[in-house]
Design an enzyme around this catalytic site. Structure first.
Site, PDB file in Angstrom:
ATOM      1  CB  SER A 199      16.218 -18.888 -16.997  1.00 56.97           C
ATOM      2  OG  SER A 199      16.468 -18.784 -18.388  1.00 56.97           O
ATOM      3  CG  HIS A 227      17.229 -18.761 -12.892  1.00 55.53           C
ATOM      4  ND1 HIS A 227      15.998 -18.173 -12.660  1.00 55.53           N
ATOM      5  CD2 HIS A 227      17.743 -18.171 -14.003  1.00 55.53           C
ATOM      6  CE1 HIS A 227      15.773 -17.271 -13.606  1.00 55.53           C
ATOM      7  NE2 HIS A 227      16.802 -17.251 -14.437  1.00 55.53           N
ATOM      8  CE  LYS A 253      17.426 -14.053 -13.117  1.00 52.03           C
ATOM      9  NZ  LYS A 253      16.554 -13.039 -13.705  1.00 52.03           N
TER      10      LYS A 253
HETATM   11  C1  LIG Z   1      20.443 -17.268 -16.518  1.00 48.82           C
HETATM   12  C2  LIG Z   1      20.325 -15.785 -16.452  1.00 48.82           C
HETATM   13  N1  LIG Z   1      21.442 -15.056 -16.496  1.00 48.82           N
HETATM   14  C3  LIG Z   1      21.412 -13.714 -16.428  1.00 48.82           C
HETATM   15  C4  LIG Z   1      20.217 -13.038 -16.336  1.00 48.82           C
HETATM   16  C5  LIG Z   1      20.221 -11.561 -16.291  1.00 48.82           C
HETATM   17  O1  LIG Z   1      20.186 -11.135 -14.960  1.00 48.82           O
HETATM   18  P1  LIG Z   1      19.552  -9.734 -14.576  1.00 48.82           P
HETATM   19  O2  LIG Z   1      18.066  -9.916 -14.587  1.00 48.82           O
HETATM   20  O3  LIG Z   1      20.112  -9.457 -13.231  1.00 48.82           O
HETATM   21  O4  LIG Z   1      19.999  -8.771 -15.614  1.00 48.82           O
HETATM   22  C6  LIG Z   1      19.030 -13.754 -16.280  1.00 48.82           C
HETATM   23  C7  LIG Z   1      17.752 -13.027 -16.169  1.00 48.82           C
HETATM   24  O5  LIG Z   1      16.734 -13.387 -16.623  1.00 48.82           O
HETATM   25  C8  LIG Z   1      19.082 -15.163 -16.343  1.00 48.82           C
HETATM   26  O6  LIG Z   1      17.961 -15.883 -16.326  1.00 48.82           O
END
Ligand SMILES: Cc1ncc(COP(=O)(O)O)c(C=O)c1O
Length: 399
Positions: A199, A227, A253
């Site tokens: 991310s 992502h 996202k």
């Molecule tokens: C790689 C990754 N996994 C999981 C999440 C968490 O997802 P959510 O925003 O749906 O809680 C994020 C959120 O920033 C993320 O970047």
């Protein structure tokens, strides 16, 4: 709203435990501020997929993960509105209590079909999904091998599980192999955890190599493609084509909704339905969120050119700024110190763009950065303006 109870005093008296709690919070906040790490929530109103107002100014948003602009797509909004009107705004309780909502059941079937899996399970967020999945599948006698830069929710899930945890050097499949070779035999089960697209760096994991490593050591590979879904491999995500028994992602996202999911074999999904605590003990996804995600997923499947645009725009910006060609729509501009990143964010904002400064602990110390994420909804003119603005900001902040 009128209240029959007297208002609580704002500053608790000495001796009241709230006084020590308040002092603790104030000390911690002062420490964060002294290290340029205090974060502030700034009221920001989205006017459309790429325009926001903040502090009375209109800004072009290049900090959002709504990569395809679907959170503002009329088809997605209409689906959410219809579901809320028909079924109400909340699920009411855990799905194991109130029952399965047809929108959620349909979404799970569609996600599984899209990812080529037997079944899927939807959680209230991606964060909750990873906490629940990892801690349900691993316990004290197990081993977890995890990419050093994997998302915080995977690291926290690993910690919650009580398993022995070893971190492998970022994107280094050979290092993951060595750790498994050294520690696998003493463990009952092993999990290998990585993001598909990272991310904060925007790079992709070597999923095929990690799948081979996992297979060689009977380790269960989980790829968090928060992502990647909707934006890499024609929208299918970073693990496309590799053997990934736990394909996790989020609805929040590129799909422009809210929630998390995992695709896996049916017995694995049934086990998670029974044992993932963030699923069992948490209210189900709102029907409107499920309906929005369904509409968005249909658009992802039908419009591969939309899915390709965010990364193509990131490549255009990277080339103009002499940055390495990106693997995804995420473009990190690493500046080093926390204050340098904050200054760059302010300078970009002065030029009409909202690009966010990311500081430790979200990224390793000394690598504070501007994180630019490109949306398919950005016009070519907005991207040209962004390039000019970033050139000026980088020159000003002395990179
Ligand atoms: C790689 C990754 N996994 C999981 C999440 C968490 O997802 P959510 O925003 O749906 O809680 C994020 C959120 O920033 C993320 O970047």
């Amino acid at each position: 709203m009128p209240s029959s109870r007297p208002a609580a005093p704002i500053v608790p008296a000495a001796g009241d435990p709230r006084a020590s709690l308040r002092a603790h919070a104030e000390d911690k906040l002062a420490d964060l501020a002294a290290r340029d790490r205090r974060r502030l929530a700034v009221e920001t109103r989205a006017l459309d997929a790429v325009t926001v107002t903040r502090g009375g100014r209109r800004l072009v948003n290049v900090s959002s993960n709504d990569y395809l602009g679907l959170a503002h797509d009329p088809r997605v909004i209409a689906a959410a509105q219809a579901a809320a009107a028909a079924h109400g705004t909340g699920a009411g309780a855990s799905r194991l209590i109130t029952g399965e909502h047809p929108e959620v059941v349909a979404l799970e079937a569609e996600l599984a079909a899209f990812k080529g899996a037997e079944a899927a399970l939807v959680f209230s967020s991606g964060y909750a999904a990873n906490l629940g999945i990892v801690s349900a599948l691993a316990g004290r006698s197990d081993l977890i091998v995890i990419d050093d830069l994997a998302h915080n929710c995977l690291h926290m899930g690993a910690r919650l599980s009580g398993a022995t945890v070893h971190r492998f050097a970022h994107n280094d499949a050979a290092c993951a192999h060595d750790l498994l070779a050294r520690h696998r035999s003493g463990a009952r089960h092993a999990l290998l955890l990585t993001d598909g697209v990272f991310s904060m760096d925007g790079d992709r994991a070597p999923v095929a190599a990690l799948a081979r490593v996992a297979a060689a050591h009977d380790a269960w590979l989980l790829v968090d493609d928060a992502h990647g879904l909707g934006v890499v491999a024609a929208g299918h995500g970073a693990g496309e084509g590799a053997c990934v028994p736990l394909a996790m992602g989020t609805l929040s996202k590129a799909l422009g909704s809210q929630g998390g999911y995992v695709c896996a074999d049916r017995p694995v999904i049934e086990l998670l339905r029974n044992r993932a605590r963030s699923f069992v003990y948490s209210t189900g996804l709102a029907p409107a969120s499920a309906a929005a995600a369904r509409a968005a997923l249909a658009i992802v499947a039908a419009e591969p050119e939309r899915c390709a645009r965010p990364q193509a725009l990131a490549a255009r910006v990277a080339e103009a700024l002499d940055l390495p060609a990106p693997d995804s729509p995420v473009l990190p501009i690493v500046l080093g110190a926390e204050q340098a990143a904050l200054d760059a964010q302010a300078a970009l904002e002065a030029r009409g763009y909202l690009g966010v400064a990311v500081r430790p602990p979200t990224v390793p110390p000394g690598t504070a950065r501007l994180r630019i994420s490109l949306s398919a909804a950005l016009s070519d003119a907005a991207v040209a303006g962004l390039i000019d603005a970033l050139r000026a900001v980088v020159a000003e902040t002395g990179r």
